[in-house]
Design a protein around this motif. Structure first.
Motif, PDB file in Angstrom:
ATOM      1  N   ASN A  58      74.442   3.853  19.389  1.00  0.00           N
ATOM      2  CA  ASN A  58      73.349   4.310  18.400  1.00  0.00           C
ATOM      3  C   ASN A  58      72.105   2.608  18.004  1.00  0.00           C
ATOM      4  N   THR A  63      78.551  -0.519   9.210  1.00  0.00           N
ATOM      5  CA  THR A  63      78.006  -1.526   7.904  1.00  0.00           C
ATOM      6  C   THR A  63      79.490  -1.280   8.097  1.00  0.00           C
ATOM      7  N   PRO A  78      73.797   5.927   5.413  1.00  0.00           N
ATOM      8  CA  PRO A  78      72.546   5.381   5.816  1.00  0.00           C
ATOM      9  C   PRO A  78      74.001   3.555   6.377  1.00  0.00           C
ATOM     10  N   PRO A  79      72.816   3.474   7.377  1.00  0.00           N
ATOM     11  CA  PRO A  79      72.082   4.008   8.754  1.00  0.00           C
ATOM     12  C   PRO A  79      73.585   4.913   9.495  1.00  0.00           C
ATOM     13  N   THR A  82      73.027   8.254  15.037  1.00  0.00           N
ATOM     14  CA  THR A  82      71.863   9.838  15.815  1.00  0.00           C
ATOM     15  C   THR A  82      73.220  10.154  17.443  1.00  0.00           C
TER      16      THR A  82
END
Length: 133
Positions: A58, A63, A78-79, A82
């Motif tokens: 990724n 986080t 976020p983030p 994907t």
């Protein structure tokens, strides 16, 4: 005439058993503590490897808010990754049943991963840090 043990003989046996227990028990309990530390280190290495794989897929580490749960469930804060996939089957705990401490980004490292160790208290001598294994 009945034969039996005298009080002195019983006391001698009890004292001998007490001495043996005093010698053996600390050695056994010390091994259990060592085994828990080693098991926690192995878990931390597996988590670190999973975090590295997460970053490769990724482009960033989870986080602090997403936490290690991001290795088990796709984060929706976020983030959002994907190319997420499940990196661990379940969220591990250390050998004493405590959650691992995960902070990202870390102070001088990309992330911090620690166990509170046997005493369960933060910032003590028995804490285990993934970068000092």
């Amino acid at each position: 005439m009945k034969k039996g043990f005298t009080l002195i003989e019983l006391l001698v046996v009890i004292v001998i058993l007490g001495i043996l227990a005093a010698i053996v028990v600390p050695r056994i309990t010390g091994r259990v503590d060592e085994a828990k530390v080693e098991a926690t280190k192995v878990q931390m290495k597996a988590i670190k490897d999973s975090l590295e794989q997460y970053k490769l897929d990724n482009g960033f580490y989870p986080t602090t808010e997403q936490g290690l749960r991001a290795l088990v469930e796709k984060p929706n804060t976020p983030p959002v990754p994907t190319k997420w996939r499940q990196y661990l089957d379940k969220l591990p705990k250390d050998a004493w049943g405590n959650d691992f401490i995960y902070i990202s980004p870390g102070v001088q490292r990309p992330f911090e991963l620690r166990s509170l160790g046997p005493d369960g208290k933060e910032d003590t001598e028995d804490d285990i840090d993934v970068w000092n294994l």
